[in-house]
Design a protein around this motif. Sequence first.
Motif, PDB file in Angstrom:
ATOM      1  N   ASP A 110       0.849  -1.187   0.000  1.00 40.34           N
ATOM      2  CA  ASP A 110       0.000   0.000   0.000  1.00 40.34           C
ATOM      3  C   ASP A 110       0.892   1.247   0.000  1.00 40.34           C
ATOM      4  O   ASP A 110       1.828   1.340   0.806  1.00 40.34           O
ATOM      5  CB  ASP A 110      -0.885   0.004   1.247  1.00 40.34           C
ATOM      6  N   PRO A 111       0.642   2.209  -0.893  1.00 39.62           N
ATOM      7  CA  PRO A 111       1.516   3.392  -0.981  1.00 39.62           C
ATOM      8  C   PRO A 111       1.663   4.142   0.337  1.00 39.62           C
ATOM      9  O   PRO A 111       2.752   4.642   0.655  1.00 39.62           O
ATOM     10  CB  PRO A 111       0.838   4.260  -2.042  1.00 39.62           C
ATOM     11  N   GLU A 112       0.584   4.234   1.109  1.00 40.87           N
ATOM     12  CA  GLU A 112       0.671   4.946   2.385  1.00 40.87           C
ATOM     13  C   GLU A 112       1.562   4.195   3.372  1.00 40.87           C
ATOM     14  O   GLU A 112       2.308   4.809   4.135  1.00 40.87           O
ATOM     15  CB  GLU A 112      -0.724   5.138   2.971  1.00 40.87           C
ATOM     16  N   VAL A 113       1.472   2.874   3.357  1.00 36.79           N
ATOM     17  CA  VAL A 113       2.315   2.067   4.242  1.00 36.79           C
ATOM     18  C   VAL A 113       3.785   2.203   3.838  1.00 36.79           C
ATOM     19  O   VAL A 113       4.665   2.349   4.695  1.00 36.79           O
ATOM     20  CB  VAL A 113       1.882   0.590   4.211  1.00 36.79           C
ATOM     21  N   LEU A 114       4.048   2.166   2.539  1.00 38.55           N
ATOM     22  CA  LEU A 114       5.425   2.298   2.065  1.00 38.55           C
ATOM     23  C   LEU A 114       5.991   3.675   2.428  1.00 38.55           C
ATOM     24  O   LEU A 114       7.153   3.784   2.832  1.00 38.55           O
ATOM     25  CB  LEU A 114       5.480   2.091   0.548  1.00 38.55           C
ATOM     26  N   ALA A 115       5.165   4.706   2.284  1.00 34.98           N
ATOM     27  CA  ALA A 115       5.626   6.054   2.636  1.00 34.98           C
ATOM     28  C   ALA A 115       5.907   6.149   4.131  1.00 34.98           C
ATOM     29  O   ALA A 115       6.890   6.775   4.552  1.00 34.98           O
ATOM     30  CB  ALA A 115       4.568   7.086   2.229  1.00 34.98           C
ATOM     31  N   PHE A 116       5.059   5.523   4.935  1.00 38.14           N
ATOM     32  CA  PHE A 116       5.256   5.518   6.387  1.00 38.14           C
ATOM     33  C   PHE A 116       6.561   4.814   6.745  1.00 38.14           C
ATOM     34  O   PHE A 116       7.361   5.316   7.546  1.00 38.14           O
ATOM     35  CB  PHE A 116       4.071   4.830   7.056  1.00 38.14           C
ATOM     36  N   HIS A 117       6.799   3.634   6.162  1.00 40.21           N
ATOM     37  CA  HIS A 117       8.051   2.913   6.430  1.00 40.21           C
ATOM     38  C   HIS A 117       9.266   3.728   6.008  1.00 40.21           C
ATOM     39  O   HIS A 117      10.280   3.755   6.716  1.00 40.21           O
ATOM     40  CB  HIS A 117       8.045   1.576   5.684  1.00 40.21           C
ATOM     41  N   ALA A 118       9.169   4.365   4.848  1.00 41.69           N
ATOM     42  CA  ALA A 118      10.294   5.168   4.372  1.00 41.69           C
ATOM     43  C   ALA A 118      10.573   6.316   5.338  1.00 41.69           C
ATOM     44  O   ALA A 118      11.731   6.644   5.619  1.00 41.69           O
ATOM     45  CB  ALA A 118      10.000   5.700   2.972  1.00 41.69           C
ATOM     46  N   ALA A 173      11.435  -8.894   7.940  1.00 36.07           N
ATOM     47  CA  ALA A 173      10.584  -7.754   7.595  1.00 36.07           C
ATOM     48  C   ALA A 173      11.320  -6.751   6.720  1.00 36.07           C
ATOM     49  O   ALA A 173      10.757  -6.246   5.736  1.00 36.07           O
ATOM     50  CB  ALA A 173      10.079  -7.082   8.871  1.00 36.07           C
ATOM     51  N   ARG A 174      12.577  -6.473   7.053  1.00 42.85           N
ATOM     52  CA  ARG A 174      13.333  -5.504   6.243  1.00 42.85           C
ATOM     53  C   ARG A 174      13.576  -6.040   4.838  1.00 42.85           C
ATOM     54  O   ARG A 174      13.546  -5.286   3.859  1.00 42.85           O
ATOM     55  CB  ARG A 174      14.660  -5.174   6.931  1.00 42.85           C
ATOM     56  N   GLU A 175      13.820  -7.346   4.707  1.00 43.34           N
ATOM     57  CA  GLU A 175      14.039  -7.926   3.382  1.00 43.34           C
ATOM     58  C   GLU A 175      12.761  -7.865   2.545  1.00 43.34           C
ATOM     59  O   GLU A 175      12.797  -7.525   1.359  1.00 43.34           O
ATOM     60  CB  GLU A 175      14.510  -9.370   3.516  1.00 43.34           C
ATOM     61  N   ASN A 176      11.622  -8.170   3.160  1.00 40.13           N
ATOM     62  CA  ASN A 176      10.353  -8.065   2.432  1.00 40.13           C
ATOM     63  C   ASN A 176      10.093  -6.627   2.002  1.00 40.13           C
ATOM     64  O   ASN A 176       9.677  -6.366   0.863  1.00 40.13           O
ATOM     65  CB  ASN A 176       9.206  -8.560   3.311  1.00 40.13           C
ATOM     66  N   TRP A 177      10.333  -5.705   2.919  1.00 41.57           N
ATOM     67  CA  TRP A 177      10.109  -4.287   2.620  1.00 41.57           C
ATOM     68  C   TRP A 177      11.020  -3.824   1.487  1.00 41.57           C
ATOM     69  O   TRP A 177      10.601  -3.101   0.582  1.00 41.57           O
ATOM     70  CB  TRP A 177      10.359  -3.461   3.877  1.00 41.57           C
ATOM     71  N   ASP A 182      11.450  -2.005  -4.108  1.00 38.10           N
ATOM     72  CA  ASP A 182      12.074  -2.100  -5.439  1.00 38.10           C
ATOM     73  C   ASP A 182      11.031  -2.157  -6.547  1.00 38.10           C
ATOM     74  O   ASP A 182      11.388  -2.264  -7.726  1.00 38.10           O
ATOM     75  CB  ASP A 182      12.970  -3.341  -5.515  1.00 38.10           C
ATOM     76  N   GLY A 183       9.750  -2.108  -6.187  1.00 40.94           N
ATOM     77  CA  GLY A 183       8.701  -2.039  -7.191  1.00 40.94           C
ATOM     78  C   GLY A 183       7.933  -3.328  -7.406  1.00 40.94           C
ATOM     79  O   GLY A 183       7.043  -3.392  -8.266  1.00 40.94           O
ATOM     80  N   ARG A 184       8.249  -4.359  -6.635  1.00 38.99           N
ATOM     81  CA  ARG A 184       7.543  -5.629  -6.773  1.00 38.99           C
ATOM     82  C   ARG A 184       6.282  -5.621  -5.911  1.00 38.99           C
ATOM     83  O   ARG A 184       6.242  -4.987  -4.854  1.00 38.99           O
ATOM     84  CB  ARG A 184       8.466  -6.783  -6.372  1.00 38.99           C
ATOM     85  N   VAL A 189       5.944 -11.127  -4.113  1.00 38.09           N
ATOM     86  CA  VAL A 189       6.990 -11.408  -3.131  1.00 38.09           C
ATOM     87  C   VAL A 189       6.553 -12.471  -2.124  1.00 38.09           C
ATOM     88  O   VAL A 189       7.397 -13.160  -1.536  1.00 38.09           O
ATOM     89  CB  VAL A 189       7.399 -10.106  -2.400  1.00 38.09           C
ATOM     90  N   HIS A 190       5.249 -12.642  -1.955  1.00 42.13           N
ATOM     91  CA  HIS A 190       4.741 -13.521  -0.897  1.00 42.13           C
ATOM     92  C   HIS A 190       5.367 -14.917  -0.872  1.00 42.13           C
ATOM     93  O   HIS A 190       5.803 -15.376   0.197  1.00 42.13           O
ATOM     94  CB  HIS A 190       3.217 -13.620  -0.981  1.00 42.13           C
ATOM     95  N   PRO A 191       5.452 -15.648  -2.001  1.00 45.97           N
ATOM     96  CA  PRO A 191       6.070 -16.983  -1.931  1.00 45.97           C
ATOM     97  C   PRO A 191       7.513 -16.954  -1.431  1.00 45.97           C
ATOM     98  O   PRO A 191       7.941 -17.841  -0.678  1.00 45.97           O
ATOM     99  CB  PRO A 191       5.991 -17.487  -3.378  1.00 45.97           C
ATOM    100  N   GLU A 192       8.261 -15.945  -1.849  1.00 42.40           N
ATOM    101  CA  GLU A 192       9.636 -15.822  -1.376  1.00 42.40           C
ATOM    102  C   GLU A 192       9.675 -15.510   0.116  1.00 42.40           C
ATOM    103  O   GLU A 192      10.533 -16.028   0.847  1.00 42.40           O
ATOM    104  CB  GLU A 192      10.359 -14.712  -2.150  1.00 42.40           C
ATOM    105  N   ALA A 193       8.735 -14.660   0.556  1.00 40.91           N
ATOM    106  CA  ALA A 193       8.693 -14.305   1.977  1.00 40.91           C
ATOM    107  C   ALA A 193       8.379 -15.524   2.829  1.00 40.91           C
ATOM    108  O   ALA A 193       8.955 -15.707   3.912  1.00 40.91           O
ATOM    109  CB  ALA A 193       7.643 -13.208   2.200  1.00 40.91           C
ATOM    110  N   VAL A 194       7.472 -16.371   2.350  1.00 40.06           N
ATOM    111  CA  VAL A 194       7.145 -17.604   3.073  1.00 40.06           C
ATOM    112  C   VAL A 194       8.358 -18.520   3.133  1.00 40.06           C
ATOM    113  O   VAL A 194       8.689 -19.083   4.190  1.00 40.06           O
ATOM    114  CB  VAL A 194       5.954 -18.324   2.395  1.00 40.06           C
ATOM    115  N   ALA A 195       9.033 -18.682   1.996  1.00 39.62           N
ATOM    116  CA  ALA A 195      10.213 -19.549   1.955  1.00 39.62           C
ATOM    117  C   ALA A 195      11.324 -19.010   2.858  1.00 39.62           C
ATOM    118  O   ALA A 195      11.990 -19.782   3.562  1.00 39.62           O
ATOM    119  CB  ALA A 195      10.717 -19.678   0.515  1.00 39.62           C
TER     120      ALA A 195
END
Length: 213
Positions: A110-118, A173-177, A182-184, A189-195
């Motif tokens: 979500d753009p708002e979530v990404l902006a908040f994290h940034a 969490a930082r790797e997922n973020w 990076d635009g994905r 990303v979900h399958p990679e995050a689970v793995a």
Amino acid sequence: MNERTGLRARKKERTHRAISDAAISLFLAHGYDRVPVADVAAAAEVSKPTLFRYFPAKEDLVLHRIADHQGEWARVVRGRAPGESPLTALRRHFHHGLRERDPVTGLNDDPEVLAFHALVYSTPALVARLARYSTADQDALTEALHEAAAAAPYDMAPRLAAAQLVTVHQVLARENWRKVMDGRSAEEVHPEAVADADRAFDLLGDGLAGRFG
């Protein structure tokens, strides 16, 4: 709760939200360090003393949004199903967070979530406060693991396990973020995050299973 008490509580909640929304909007537009608290109070149409009654420190104007997650992993350990190990409960909880796109897992586009994290991760004062949150989370998880293992008073195992678990959560969490930034999409990303989560918990299990697995 009577009607008057309920109205008062709702008014406080509206004021709390208005102050926070005004603060984050200003911080995102101009930068956290460039916006004085007086400007936040003016934008929210409250006095500075009122603002500080709701938010004791400037950092709280931002980080209260993650305050509900304080001590969460300790609560998961204490609330696990009968016969379920702490490590299994925490793995299950993290997978649930990934499915629900919980922002604390980093898997939310979500753009708002990404902006908040940034905003948070680019602001030294907020990063420093997050470190204090992390220490508190680690202490709470240590206590929960100590109870779960019926450990002796000076047994270091619960504290060492808590430190590893909290750090692994942060790394995942930082790797997922990072991938989402990076635009994905979170869906991609979900399958990679689970793995990644399974790999991390498997590695933790190699060392912790004897006591907490």
